[in-house]
Scaffold this active site. Structure first.
Site, PDB file in Angstrom:
ATOM      1  CG  HIS A 500      -1.717   1.224   1.412  1.00 47.89           C
ATOM      2  ND1 HIS A 500      -3.049   1.314   1.079  1.00 47.89           N
ATOM      3  CD2 HIS A 500      -1.372   2.459   1.877  1.00 47.89           C
ATOM      4  CE1 HIS A 500      -3.481   2.541   1.327  1.00 47.89           C
ATOM      5  NE2 HIS A 500      -2.484   3.250   1.823  1.00 47.89           N
ATOM      6  CD  GLU A 501       1.580   3.526   3.756  1.00 47.93           C
ATOM      7  OE1 GLU A 501       1.745   4.595   3.130  1.00 47.93           O
ATOM      8  OE2 GLU A 501       0.571   3.305   4.448  1.00 47.93           O
TER       9      GLU A 501
HETATM   10 ZN   LIG Z   1      -2.400   5.333   2.243  1.00 43.21          ZN
END
Ligand SMILES: [Zn+2]
Length: 722
Positions: A500-501
């Protein structure tokens, strides 16, 4: 999430309140353009916290001079001498603020916290001095409303709209007394928001220290080692400490068999900021909400929520609430089923004399959910972990970035690029043609003074104005360092978070725009989580799993049968996850729709949750007095819904890959880059999405991903997000 740091609107970086700024020391190393390889890199090797404050002050003063020059320009306003000139202001300040944000989020010792308290209101005041410069606004408005705009290309038109919109929304059209009051409100808010964040940080330092390892019964070896290391690092060698952070608390709640200690750890965590002591945030929240309501009124909006959602993809609080309302009942119904399953396990164990007779409480949820997961899917999270090595997952992320976007990640030799802590490593990112495309910093380990959770920090935004400038971005997490020489093993959920990051980082690294204000992740809040949530899907691809999810001892790839079980279990506990998130998002919106009446956060939270039928076994993911998204800065206030909004887009976008040739479909990937990842805020998000997908997004894919029933097309609840 992405760190917005001290400046809510990236475009309006700027500072000093009244009075003349202190003279800039020409020797302050933080004022110079970044030197070194790759078009310049952050000067972490020469950074002294004592220099940061003066650097910020003189950088603010410098930008005010630049702004004044534009405002006083005798030539009639044009796009070039006004908007482009504006884009060139504040470069020194951008650099200083980037360094400040790194230190406040990852190296926040007492000196940094004191600096943050001092500088936050000054930055707010600086921003207001730009917004409230009448001559500047008249010039921007003249270009925006004048005949020249129609002759500009699309990106330039968007820039003119953007500045005009930001200035108007920030009060550029108010009369003088209202402007003055607005500036006061912004400074008070900045100070209160800093205090809020520092109070939460203080409560996250509260430890549960135990003398006897028996208290850790049930915990896997990795969590025990982490607890021993945490105790040693905090002056309790030979003991064990459970940190009051999410990454330490959640494993404890999943595995610890001592129910009394689970309750203790749970209470400590959910009561952050709510102890009635010096770090209590309730009064801070009441004040922040009152000031935000007053500010919205000054700006001509019924509530803070109306003001804050207006320039988002959702446009109105009602549309955001409609989406949340469409998902909530299915999530609550699923929680009832999950609780019944867990209660049955507890009852069976009690009948067999293998456990206490109990009613499932919030501190039991994760513990019994693990048992159900194991019974139903034969899936134990600890069975998966040996295949999820932090460094291998990082290689898997690089692999996905190469196949989707043509990026190669090349490690930068130690010492070539300065870092702020020895744990931090740097990679050069090259595009498909082998050209330099940016730098990626990786700061994966927990330490004192580092915010909990995981996030992306943008150090430098890409732009083509005045020659190419490439992205510098970092990914940050709070993994506990293992013993020397042993790999760090992470949970399936944490592995997804890594991807995600990394999605945020790729959003920045793919940026290909002219103007810094419109670059990379400088997009609407309810759009910015779309690229990152989409990236999460690639960890589940057979290509990534077979190459990078390999056992840390044997090197064997994760068995297909285990992957199948993971996939089957994917929607397991989705009731819990959705309810803990959505309840927080709903409370956020209602808090900011409440208007000017004084809010008692405890009572408001309780009443709101009762009104929506919150299951008693679940607690909000972030309770009000610890809700950093809402109260550490303005960024996600009346905006926590954005994760669900963006997830609607990401589920629908993933379906585009599935409908085509699968996760690596080159045509869909190319459209994704062209219409989403590379365009920053140069296009309206709804238009950009439509260009990528060929239609507006709908919520069917989201409901399917969460394992909830999908209403028939046209039925109520089949709302789209457009
Ligand atoms: Zn985020």
């Amino acid at each position: 999430m992405i760190s917005t740091g001290l400046l809510t609107f990236a475009l309006l970086a700027s500072p000093a309140g009244g009075g003349s700024p202190p003279p800039a020391s020409p020797k302050n190393p933080l004022l110079a353009p970044w030197a070194g390889p790759y078009g310049g890199v952050p000067p972490f090797d020469r950074l002294r916290v004592a220099d940061l404050g003066p650097a910020l002050e003189s950088a603010m003063a410098e930008q005010l001079v630049e702004i004044q020059r534009i405002a006083e320009d005798p030539a009639p306003p044009t796009f070039d001498n006004t908007l482009v000139a504006l884009e060139r202001t504040g470069r020194t300040l951008d650099r200083a603020v980037a360094l400040l944000n790194v230190y406040t989020s990852t190296m926040a010792d007492d000196a940094v916290q004191a600096l943050e308290r001092d500088v936050a209101p000054k930055l707010a005041a600086h921003r207001d001095r730009i917004v409230q410069n009448e001559k500047l606004f008249r010039r921007v408005a003249a270009v925006y409303e004048g005949p020249e705009r129609a002759r500009l290309d699309a990106e330039a038109q968007r820039l003119a709209w953007y500045w005009h919109d930001q200035l108007v929304r920030a009060g550029a059209r108010l009369d003088a007394p209202s402007k003055q009051r607005l500036a006061e409100l912004n400074q008070q808010l900045a100070a209160l928001q800093t205090r809020f964040a520092q109070n939460v940080l203080a409560d996250e330092e509260r430890l549960l220290v135990v003398d006897d390892e028996a208290a850790l019964a049930g915990l896997p070896e990795s969590a025990r080692a982490a607890a021993a290391a945490a105790a040693a690092a905090r002056g309790h060698p030979g003991k064990w400490a459970v940190l009051n952070t999410r990454s330490a608390v959640e494993p404890f709640l999943e595995y610890a068999t001592r129910r009394d200690l689970r309750e203790k750890v749970w209470r400590e965590f959910v009561m952050r900021g709510d102890h009635g002591d010096a770090h209590d945030n309730n009064a801070v929240v009441t004040k922040i909400l009152a000031l935000r309501a007053e500010r919205a009124g000054l700006l001509g909006y019924p509530t803070h929520a109306h003001w804050h959602v207006e320039d988002q993809m959702a446009r109105t609080p009602e549309r955001a609430e409609k989406l949340m309302g469409a998902v909530w009942p299915a999530a609550v119904a699923r929680v009832r089923e999950e609780v019944a399953d867990m209660q049955a396990v507890a009852d069976r164990e009690a009948a067999a004399g293998q456990g206490p007779r109990l009613t499932v409480e919030p501190w039991d949820y994760r513990f019994y959910a693990e048992k159900v997961r194991k019974a139903r899917y034969d899936l134990d999270a600890e069975e998966v972990k040996p295949y999820l090595q932090l460094e291998k997952l990082r290689e898997g992320m690089f692999y996905a970035a190469e196949r989707l976007f043509g990026f190669r990640f090349v490690p930068v030799a130690e010492g070539k690029v300065p870092v702020y802590h020895p744990d931090v490593r740097v990679w050069e990112v090259q595009d498909a043609a082998g050209h330099h495309a940016g730098l990626w910093f990786f700061d994966p380990y927990a330490r004192k003074g580092k915010r909990s959770g995981a996030w992306m920090n943008a150090y430098r935004d890409q732009r083509r104005l005045d020659g190419p400038v490439t992205t510098i971005v970092s990914n940050n997490a709070n993994f506990v360092k293992g013993k020397p020489g042993e790999p760090v093993l992470v949970s399936w959920e944490d592995a997804r978070t890594l991807f995600h990051e990394f999605g945020h980082a790729l959003h920045g690294l793919n940026s290909d725009v002219r103007f810094p204000s419109l670059s990379g992740t400088n997009v609407a809040r309810d759009f910015v989580e779309f690229p990152s949530q989409l990236l999460e899907h690639w960890i589940e691809t057979p290509e990534v799993l077979s190459r990078f999810a390999v056992h840390f001892r044997t090197g064997q790839p994760i068995p297909k049968t285990l992957v199948d079980r993971i996939v089957r279990a994917k929607t397991f506990n989705e009731g819990f996850k959705t309810v803990e998130y959505l309840s927080a998002a709903i409370v956020d919106m209602k808090l900011h729709l409440a208007g000017a009446r004084p809010i008692d956060p405890r009572a408001f939270e309780k009443e709101t949750l009762a009104a929506i039928g919150m299951p008693r076994e679940v607690v909000m993911r972030h309770r009000t007095p610890q809700f950093l998204h809402l109260f550490a800065d303005d960024g996600y206030s009346a905006g926590y819904y954005a994760y669900l909004w963006a997830e609607t887009l990401s589920a629908d976008a993933w379906a585009a890959f599935e409908e085509a040739g699968g996760p690596w479909d080159a045509k869909v990937a190319a459209r994704l880059k062209q219409d989403v990842f590379s365009v920053g805020n140069t296009r309206d998000p709804a238009d950009a999405y439509r260009a990528f997908r060929g239609r507006d997004p709908g919520i069917a894919a989201l409901l399917r991903e969460r394992g909830f029933p999908v209403p028939a097309p046209g039925a109520s609840g089949a709302a789209g997000v457009h």
